[in-house]
Design a protein around this motif. Structure first.
Motif, mmCIF file in Angstrom:
data_model
loop_
_atom_site.group_PDB
_atom_site.id
_atom_site.type_symbol
_atom_site.label_atom_id
_atom_site.label_comp_id
_atom_site.label_asym_id
_atom_site.label_seq_id
_atom_site.Cartn_x
_atom_site.Cartn_y
_atom_site.Cartn_z
ATOM 1 N N CYS A 1 0.859 -1.194 0.000
ATOM 2 C CA CYS A 1 0.000 0.000 0.000
ATOM 3 C C CYS A 1 0.893 1.240 0.000
ATOM 4 N N ARG B 1 1.215 5.536 -0.179
ATOM 5 C CA ARG B 1 0.459 6.729 0.195
ATOM 6 C C ARG B 1 0.683 7.822 -0.835
ATOM 7 N N ASP C 1 -4.982 11.068 4.492
ATOM 8 C CA ASP C 1 -4.152 10.268 3.610
ATOM 9 C C ASP C 1 -4.979 9.605 2.508
ATOM 10 N N PHE D 1 -4.635 6.545 -0.416
ATOM 11 C CA PHE D 1 -3.817 5.355 -0.601
ATOM 12 C C PHE D 1 -4.048 4.734 -1.977
ATOM 13 N N SER E 1 -6.245 2.670 4.293
ATOM 14 C CA SER E 1 -5.148 1.707 4.353
ATOM 15 C C SER E 1 -5.707 0.311 4.591
#
Length: 726
Positions: free
Chosen positions: A560, A562, A571, A573, A593
């Motif tokens: 993953c 960012r 954030d 992702f 996430s």
């Protein structure tokens, strides 16, 4: 008939009706699926409807994210984003307080979805919200005393919706009026304000400052450090975090000439001691976001030293030369002699003798020693601070060394210059703060002159280590290496105060460092005999193939990544993984996430490995050539890489950490048939090779391995002992 992979079994809800179980064909257009659902409930105008995920997020299903639908998902048929946006746009202007409040609450929730946000923004919704903040809420302020909770919620939902909409990056921050900024600033400046309103207002101010230089100047006129300080003295860590974030943003965007002035104001307002007592030493554990903001503040504070660090001394500047005279006066308790006291030659000789005792390289004109940058004038500042504030220790070090033989003396001047340079490297003075780092040191918040005190402790350590090593002038670099190791090991333990740091260094004597090194060497035996080296060369290709397979397996598991945005708390992702047959890279955006691996079929985009032309790293990456403070961050540069594929297009990455960076660059190079050259590969090779060597040589323990093979014996006189199998 489509394969089963394209059919997803879901439940679909509609208010007032029983949920329907339905099979969705992912190859069909979404509009056709919605039409089919509407017909099942006899609903007309299917274009006015949409599907949502029936969970707390309520995100709309679009052609882009439809692959996120899994078997067993629960969906909800609802009004289309456009219809919802129109309805909320109308209702938040209602004259009914209850209707207005409920609509703003729904708007705050719905604005997290980018599909809805785009529709609401297209209706000029941002302008409506700013007008409500500027003037619309004023009509309700007279009700504040009797309806305080209602007023707080009204404003809180308005600001929350505004923050969520702006976080999508659709609208520029430069479009807002001074009246809006003043209104937001007024919520921060009020002593008693609803917590949610205060939190949103601080978040808005931080984003304004970080995203627009023009808005920085406007915000700086409305907000003073004195108005922010009281918010740090409460117990709400979220408010404290946002407050420090605003201070950091103002600090970061301030012109260079104003940063020293701002630092002086922060010192006057006792920001450091307030943070120490109300944040660092509070009973509430420090969360990651607070740790990051404290780290940023620490970096920005130390970066104020950069100007002195990069300033050369002017040997002709009398004021600067007077500092060196002051060092001599304090060390040897002498006053400046009048011009008529002895000949010029005699005085020059006396100065040269004393400057030699002080450990300067240039005994005749020590000012030349400070023309090296870094550390420039910062080294001289540190020496003067040590001489004035730790006078006994300073005099003891200088006199102690001046009484030793020349080759055994620890040169105070040269040591101070090199030590200052080393401390600047350790603390990364002059570098922008990292986007992901939480590495703040509590001890630096315990003193107003923490860098100078840090130097004073370390210069005494250097002198102590010099004596323990019985070093000579030829050993200077070796001593500096040991001192660096002592400092780094002590900092790793995160001491809470400078005294604790000092006591940790006492336990890390040169003898202790030798023991640690010996222990580490025992775990990494170095075999240098020729047979061992030949065996290593034979094993290396096997180990390299093993590392290659591990890298490719990790790429198959996926990572993953960012997306770098202007606001850390929001954030975004995306996920990328290699197909099991190593022929395709699957990637796609995520809302949050993930916990564990993301299936291939939920990643909507593909890139055939055969189309990849090259892997580019660091500052050569297209996304690192963009303007902006964040893109210039050295640490982010070290984590950036891009995949160049056909038509000169790029897939850009910023790895979450150095480990993932090495895994992906190694794996991609392995796919292209290129050498894996990362530090991680070298480390793995050393570890695995050492382990394999030890296993193979287990039976030879305590047996001396000769440098040369044993001689071949002479031929026997006869071969009667040979048994003929025939």
């Amino acid at each position: 008939m489509p394969p089963p992979a394209d059919i997803v079994k879901v439940a679909i809800e509609w208010p007032g009706a029983f949920p329907k179980l339905m099979e969705i064909d992912q190859k069909k257009p979404l509009s056709a699926i919605i039409k089919e659902v509407c017909e099942g409930w006899s609903l007309g105008n299917p274009e006015n409807f949409a599907l949502q995920i029936a969970d707390a997020t309520n995100f709309y299903i679009t052609e882009k994210n439809r692959n996120d639908i899994k078997n067993g998902s629960i969906l909800r048929l609802t009004n289309s984003p456009y219809q919802t946006a129109v309805l909320l746009h109308e209702n938040i202007q209602s004259s009914s307080m209850d209707s207005k409040l409920e609509s703003l609450k729904n708007l705050a929730n719905a604005s997290r979805d980018i599909t809805f946000a785009q529709e609401f923004i297209n209706l000029d919704g941002i302008s409506l919200l700013t007008q409500m903040v500027e003037s619309g809420t004023e009509r309700y302020q007279k009700l504040q005393k009797i309806m305080k909770p209602c007023f707080g919620d009204l404003l809180s939902f308005t600001l929350t919706a505004f923050v969520e909409l702006m976080d999508h990056g659709i609208v520029s921050w430069d479009t807002f009026s001074v009246a809006f900024i003043k209104k937001i600033a007024s919520y921060v400046n009020k002593s008693a304000m609803d917590t949610a309103v205060l939190q949103r207002s601080l978040a808005i101010l931080e984003s304004m400052v970080l995203n627009s230089q023009d808005l920085y100047h406007k915000v700086a006129q409305e907000i003073t450090i004195g108005q922010l300080i009281p918010h740090l003295q409460g117990t709400d860590q979220d408010i404290q975090t946002y407050t420090i974030a605003v201070i950091n943003a103002l600090f970061l965007k301030a012109p260079e000439e104003k940063r020293q002035e701002m630092a002086h104001i922060l010192a006057q307002k006792q920001l450091r001691s307030i943070i120490l007592s109300n944040v660092i030493r509070s009973n509430t554990p420090i969360n990651d976001e607070m740790a990051h903001q404290l780290y940023v503040l620490q970096v920005l504070t130390f970066n104020l030293l950069e100007d002195r660090m990069m300033t050369k001394m002017d040997p002709q500047d009398q004021a600067q030369r007077d500092i060196i005279f002051e060092l001599r006066r304090i060390a040897f308790d002498v006053e400046c002699e009048p011009n008529n006291s002895g000949s010029i030659e005699k005085r020059k000789s006396m100065y040269t003798r004393d400057y030699k005792k002080l450990g300067f390289i240039n005994h005749v004109n020590p000012a030349v020693d400070f023309t090296q940058i870094p550390p420039g004038m910062l080294a001289l500042d540190n020496m003067l601070y040590f001489a004035r504030h730790h006078q006994d220790a300073y005099i003891r070090i200088v006199l102690e060394n001046s009484s030793r033989e020349d080759k055994h003396e620890c040169p105070f001047g040269r040591s101070s210059i090199e030590l200052t340079k080393m401390l600047c490297e350790i603390l990364k003075v002059g570098e922008l703060p990292s986007e992901n780092c939480h590495d703040f040191h509590p001890m630096f918040f315990t003193h107003d002159r923490s860098f100078e005190e840090f130097f004073c402790i370390c210069i005494q350590l250097l002198n102590k280590t010099w004596k323990e090593m019985r070093a000579t002038s030829e050993d200077f670099n070796k001593v500096m290496q040991v001192v660096r190791e002592q400092i780094m090991r002590a900092l790793t333990l995160k001491p809470n105060s400078l005294d604790q740091f000092k006591s940790r260094l006492q336990n890390l004597s040169y003898t202790e460092i030798l023991k640690i090194r010996q222990s580490e060497r025992m775990n990494q035996e170095d075999f240098q005999s020729r047979p061992i080296l030949e065996l290593r060369e034979k094993i290396q290709p096997e180990i390299m193939e093993l590392i290659k397979q591990q890298r490719l397996n990790r790429l198959c598991e996926g990572t993953c990544f960012r997306k770098i945005s202007s606001r850390r708390r929001q954030d975004k992702f995306w996920y990328c993984r290699l197909s099991p047959n190593h022929k395709v890279l699957h990637y796609g955006d995520l809302e949050e996430s993930p916990q564990g691996e993301v299936p291939h079929d939920s990643l909507q985009d593909k890139l055939p490995v055969a189309d990849i032309k090259a892997v580019i790293t660091g500052k050569d990456c297209p996304h690192m050539k963009e303007k902006g403070a964040l893109k210039q961050n050295k640490e982010v540069l070290e984590l950036a890489f891009s995949v160049l594929y056909e038509s000169d297009e790029y897939l850009n990455f910023i790895a979450p950490d150095k480990h993932e960076y090495c895994v992906w660059t190694d794996g991609l190079n392995a796919l292209l048939g290129k050498e894996m050259t990362s530090d991680y590969t070298k480390s793995d090779m050393d570890t695995l090779l050492s382990m394999e060597m030890k296993l193979r040589l287990l039976d030879l323990e305590n047996i001396q391995i000769p440098e040369n093979p044993p001689p071949i014996p002479k031929e026997p006189s006869n071969y009667d002992f040979v048994y003929d199998c025939n």
